[in-house]
Design a protein around this motif. Structure first.
Motif, PDB file in Angstrom:
ATOM      1  N   GLU A   1       0.994  -1.222   0.333  1.00 51.68           N
ATOM      2  CA  GLU A   1      -0.221  -0.064  -0.297  1.00 51.68           C
ATOM      3  C   GLU A   1       0.690   0.979   0.074  1.00 51.68           C
ATOM      4  O   GLU A   1       1.843   1.302   0.516  1.00 51.68           O
TER       5      GLU A   1
ATOM      6  N   SER B   1      -2.897   3.628  -2.603  1.00 51.17           N
ATOM      7  CA  SER B   1      -3.207   2.639  -3.989  1.00 51.17           C
ATOM      8  C   SER B   1      -2.368   1.148  -3.186  1.00 51.17           C
ATOM      9  O   SER B   1      -1.961   1.094  -2.226  1.00 51.17           O
ATOM     10  N   CYS B   2      -2.860   0.631  -4.271  1.00 48.89           N
ATOM     11  CA  CYS B   2      -2.474  -1.204  -3.495  1.00 48.89           C
ATOM     12  C   CYS B   2      -1.492  -1.650  -4.515  1.00 48.89           C
ATOM     13  O   CYS B   2      -2.874  -1.771  -5.614  1.00 48.89           O
ATOM     14  N   ALA B   3      -0.932  -1.818  -4.814  1.00 46.71           N
ATOM     15  CA  ALA B   3       0.445  -2.729  -5.413  1.00 46.71           C
ATOM     16  C   ALA B   3       0.071  -3.865  -6.133  1.00 46.71           C
ATOM     17  O   ALA B   3       1.171  -4.721  -4.307  1.00 46.71           O
TER      18      ALA B   3
ATOM     19  N   SER C   1       1.752  -7.860  -6.853  1.00 45.06           N
ATOM     20  CA  SER C   1       2.876  -9.061  -7.814  1.00 45.06           C
ATOM     21  C   SER C   1       2.836 -10.024  -7.337  1.00 45.06           C
ATOM     22  O   SER C   1       2.619 -10.786  -5.594  1.00 45.06           O
TER      23      SER C   1
ATOM     24  N   SER D   1      -3.195  -9.578 -10.028  1.00 48.88           N
ATOM     25  CA  SER D   1      -4.275  -9.219  -9.406  1.00 48.88           C
ATOM     26  C   SER D   1      -5.580  -9.275 -10.046  1.00 48.88           C
ATOM     27  O   SER D   1      -6.957  -9.652  -9.249  1.00 48.88           O
TER      28      SER D   1
ATOM     29  N   ARG E   1      -9.843  -0.201  -9.678  1.00 49.89           N
ATOM     30  CA  ARG E   1      -8.662  -0.798 -10.358  1.00 49.89           C
ATOM     31  C   ARG E   1      -8.399  -0.711 -11.594  1.00 49.89           C
ATOM     32  O   ARG E   1      -9.527  -1.158 -12.511  1.00 49.89           O
TER      33      ARG E   1
ATOM     34  N   LYS F   1      -2.432  -2.379 -14.518  1.00 47.95           N
ATOM     35  CA  LYS F   1      -1.625  -2.371 -13.615  1.00 47.95           C
ATOM     36  C   LYS F   1      -1.069  -2.949 -12.081  1.00 47.95           C
ATOM     37  O   LYS F   1      -0.774  -2.833 -11.343  1.00 47.95           O
ATOM     38  N   ASN F   2      -2.478  -4.225 -12.630  1.00 46.63           N
ATOM     39  CA  ASN F   2      -2.245  -4.943 -11.219  1.00 46.63           C
ATOM     40  C   ASN F   2      -2.228  -3.765  -9.865  1.00 46.63           C
ATOM     41  O   ASN F   2      -1.158  -4.261  -8.804  1.00 46.63           O
ATOM     42  N   THR F   3      -3.129  -3.198 -10.171  1.00 46.14           N
ATOM     43  CA  THR F   3      -3.669  -1.999  -8.880  1.00 46.14           C
ATOM     44  C   THR F   3      -4.312  -1.733  -8.293  1.00 46.14           C
ATOM     45  O   THR F   3      -5.521  -1.549  -9.252  1.00 46.14           O
TER      46      THR F   3
ATOM     47  N   TYR G   1      -7.370   1.316  -5.890  1.00 46.41           N
ATOM     48  CA  TYR G   1      -7.895   2.280  -5.970  1.00 46.41           C
ATOM     49  C   TYR G   1      -8.353   2.539  -4.444  1.00 46.41           C
ATOM     50  O   TYR G   1      -9.347   1.978  -4.087  1.00 46.41           O
TER      51      TYR G   1
END
Length: 127
Positions: free
Chosen positions: A6, A21-23, A25, A29, A72, A76-78, A80
């Motif tokens: 985050e 944001s929450c990335a 990996s 996602s 989402r 970007k695999n993110t 929000y």
């Protein structure tokens, strides 16, 4: 499992906005339904908002209705969390979480539904 990080927290005044944001990996996602939770000092972790794998369904807590919006970007695999009209009672450590559901439209408000968690980002709202 997926790893979650985050970012975006900070110190703001009441009425201000922040975007968390929450990335993700490790795995894409889009394989997960996602949720945001928060925990204030001395209180239990509480649900904030969740979004389905497809992004088509969301569910939110009454406390943030009309102020917070989850979204989402799977490319970007993110994920929000847009937070508007912040209040001092929104002060907490905010966590994102991932649920490896196979149901593309599912949304989940229970913390027990999630098996991967980030470390959290602190949001402090002054009055």
């Amino acid at each position: 499992q997926v790893q979650l990080v985050e970012s975006g927290g900070g110190l703001v005044q009441a009425g201000d906005s922040l975007r968390l944001s929450c990335a993700a990996s490790g795995r894409t996602s889009s394989s997960y339904a996602m949720g945001w939770f928060r925990q204030a000092p001395g209180k239990e972790r509480e649900f904030v908002e969740a979004i389905s794998r497809s992004g088509g369904n969301t569910v939110y807590a009454d406390a943030v209705k009309g102020r917070f919006t989850i979204s989402r970007d799977n490319a970007k695999n993110t994920v929000y969390l847009q937070m508007n009209s912040l209040k001092p009672e929104d002060t907490a450590n905010y966590y994102c979480a991932a649920n490896p559901t196979t149901y593309s439209s599912g949304v989940y408000s229970s913390a027990r539904s999630y098996d991967s968690w980030g470390q959290g980002t602190q949001v402090t709202v002054s009055s």
